[in-house]
Scaffold this motif. Sequence first.
Motif, PDB file in Angstrom:
ATOM      1  N   ARG A  87       0.830  -1.213   0.000  1.00  0.00           N
ATOM      2  CA  ARG A  87       0.000   0.000   0.000  1.00  0.00           C
ATOM      3  C   ARG A  87       0.862   1.259   0.000  1.00  0.00           C
ATOM      4  O   ARG A  87       0.536   2.252  -0.650  1.00  0.00           O
ATOM      5  CB  ARG A  87      -0.922  -0.005   1.216  1.00  0.00           C
ATOM      6  CG  ARG A  87      -1.984  -1.095   1.195  1.00  0.00           C
ATOM      7  CD  ARG A  87      -2.921  -0.944   2.373  1.00  0.00           C
ATOM      8  NE  ARG A  87      -3.953  -1.990   2.379  1.00  0.00           N
ATOM      9  CZ  ARG A  87      -4.945  -2.030   3.251  1.00  0.00           C
ATOM     10  NH1 ARG A  87      -5.064  -1.086   4.175  1.00  0.00           N
ATOM     11  NH2 ARG A  87      -5.841  -3.013   3.195  1.00  0.00           N
ATOM     12  N   ALA A  91       0.931   4.251  -2.776  1.00  0.00           N
ATOM     13  CA  ALA A  91       0.813   5.687  -2.511  1.00  0.00           C
ATOM     14  C   ALA A  91       2.006   6.447  -3.073  1.00  0.00           C
ATOM     15  O   ALA A  91       1.863   7.555  -3.610  1.00  0.00           O
ATOM     16  CB  ALA A  91       0.695   5.920  -1.007  1.00  0.00           C
ATOM     17  N   GLN A  94       1.845   7.415  -6.785  1.00  0.00           N
ATOM     18  CA  GLN A  94       0.956   8.490  -7.224  1.00  0.00           C
ATOM     19  C   GLN A  94       1.726   9.763  -7.589  1.00  0.00           C
ATOM     20  O   GLN A  94       1.214  10.608  -8.315  1.00  0.00           O
ATOM     21  CB  GLN A  94      -0.061   8.816  -6.127  1.00  0.00           C
ATOM     22  CG  GLN A  94      -1.042   7.700  -5.849  1.00  0.00           C
ATOM     23  CD  GLN A  94      -2.063   8.092  -4.785  1.00  0.00           C
ATOM     24  OE1 GLN A  94      -2.239   9.264  -4.477  1.00  0.00           O
ATOM     25  NE2 GLN A  94      -2.719   7.096  -4.220  1.00  0.00           N
ATOM     26  N   THR A 148      -0.306  12.049   1.520  1.00  0.00           N
ATOM     27  CA  THR A 148      -0.838  10.692   1.424  1.00  0.00           C
ATOM     28  C   THR A 148       0.282   9.665   1.558  1.00  0.00           C
ATOM     29  O   THR A 148       0.147   8.657   2.265  1.00  0.00           O
ATOM     30  CB  THR A 148      -1.570  10.503   0.085  1.00  0.00           C
ATOM     31  OG1 THR A 148      -2.642  11.445  -0.006  1.00  0.00           O
ATOM     32  CG2 THR A 148      -2.125   9.090  -0.036  1.00  0.00           C
ATOM     33  N   ASN A 149       1.385   9.940   0.868  1.00  0.00           N
ATOM     34  CA  ASN A 149       2.532   9.038   0.962  1.00  0.00           C
ATOM     35  C   ASN A 149       3.061   8.971   2.387  1.00  0.00           C
ATOM     36  O   ASN A 149       3.390   7.898   2.912  1.00  0.00           O
ATOM     37  CB  ASN A 149       3.629   9.515   0.011  1.00  0.00           C
ATOM     38  CG  ASN A 149       4.768   8.523  -0.097  1.00  0.00           C
ATOM     39  OD1 ASN A 149       4.564   7.316  -0.035  1.00  0.00           O
ATOM     40  ND2 ASN A 149       5.975   9.037  -0.258  1.00  0.00           N
ATOM     41  N   TYR A 152       0.702   6.804   4.511  1.00  0.00           N
ATOM     42  CA  TYR A 152       0.784   5.372   4.252  1.00  0.00           C
ATOM     43  C   TYR A 152       2.083   4.770   4.772  1.00  0.00           C
ATOM     44  O   TYR A 152       2.105   3.623   5.243  1.00  0.00           O
ATOM     45  CB  TYR A 152       0.624   5.100   2.753  1.00  0.00           C
ATOM     46  CG  TYR A 152      -0.820   4.938   2.336  1.00  0.00           C
ATOM     47  CD1 TYR A 152      -1.467   3.716   2.463  1.00  0.00           C
ATOM     48  CD2 TYR A 152      -1.538   6.010   1.830  1.00  0.00           C
ATOM     49  CE1 TYR A 152      -2.789   3.567   2.089  1.00  0.00           C
ATOM     50  CE2 TYR A 152      -2.862   5.875   1.461  1.00  0.00           C
ATOM     51  CZ  TYR A 152      -3.486   4.650   1.587  1.00  0.00           C
ATOM     52  OH  TYR A 152      -4.801   4.504   1.229  1.00  0.00           O
TER      53      TYR A 152
END
Length: 483
Positions: A87, A91, A94, A148-149, A152
């Motif tokens: 996951r 991320a 992206q 977001t990275n 995660y």
Amino acid sequence: MRLSLAALMAATLVGCAMGPDYQRPEMPTPGVWRTPEPDAAAMADMANLAWWKSFGDSRLDALVQQALENNRDIRIAVGRVREYAARADLAKAQALPEVTARGSSTRDKLSEERQVPLASRTPVNSAAYEIQAQVSWELDLWGRVRRTNEAYIADLMATDEDRRAITLTVVSNVVSTYVQLLALDRELALLQKDVANRQEVARLAEVRQTGGAGTLLQVMQARAAAEEAAAAIPAKEREIAAAENALSILLGSNPSAVGRGRSLAQLTPPPVPQGLPASVLEQRPDVRMAEQNLRAANARIGVAKAEFFPTISLTGLFGYASTDLSRFITEKALFGSVGSQLVFKVFDGGRNDASVRAAEAVQVLHVEAYRRAVQNALMETEDALVYHQKTMEREQALGRQMKAVASLAELARKRYQGGQGTLFEVLDAERQLTAAERLKLDAQRDEHLSLVLIYKALGGGWKVAAPDVLDSVATSPASSPMN
């Protein structure tokens, strides 16, 4: 267009990330423990210390290694880490452009029997060939992708800390169960010894009755006492079998008998580690996991705030198309386009605002969860240190009691053999001796168990057998849990 692209790329590089940057919450910690160990050894590198080897039992070392390799809970935890590593990689991807390619080849034949005839020189058979590549890249001007990275990766690190906590728990449970199994073996031996002693008392009663110095009542009392002790042996054997089955499950195998190495008395107690409270918080996997969860929640505030701003993407399309395969890869067959896209939410009914407030509330909850984890770590360590200290004091007192009761039992038996004492005195002294031996055994077992609790509370040994699933994750602030 080139100037526009350059300006957009520069804006991406200097773009700010929405939301607060992570800062560890203020949490006052004591400078020293409430219950210091006077003979404690300095804690050098608890995180990599295989402390169970200090017991000096090679069989125990083999059992721990088997559990690290085969325990189902550890394997499940490792699988969960691999899931979150994937996951995190998703991320991270992206932030990179997305490129898709497509090719096609078609051959057509037109009908010559249409209602409207074909125009002159219209070919009945035709072919078309096309290949194209499309590029799409979201410009992370507001840091949505970066936050977001970050979230995660923090999730991944929290999952790995959970794996380490499970590993530490499994190792501690294996050692504790093994120690309890050795104590049960010793209890069984004491019961068998007690039965033999009472049978000897019964024999002496029979001899005295035969010689006219005793009565049948005394003989029956002695035999009843021997049978009472014998009845406790099957129950103790059942406890041993249950402990072996529990240990087998920890080892990742089916319930079965478990071999022993040394006896409980032969185990060498490991040194009592002594570290400052702050160093414990650096090592405890549950504290580190709580901080990573807080870091992830903090980053998701930025993700939610970035939704208030427009999304800007660059797109590109390039390819070749021709009806003649021989002229397919030529300048005339080349086609393409370059563009940009801006998406902005004009009205969302307050969804973004609600998302930000929810993310901020979750972050506050994780702040309190982190502080609770810190206080729980301090409490568990204090409890373990007190447990060990008081167990040592209790064991010393019980050792003196056992010596006194052993002398009493020996004296009572000699008096009975000489005709000066009664059978009741002998049986009572034997019961006191058995009870004192079992209490001394319990204290000896608890001493070893208290050491296991200390090492567990200090977070010792949880880096053993760490998987390599984190190697593929890019370095980020979340990769250093205690920064």
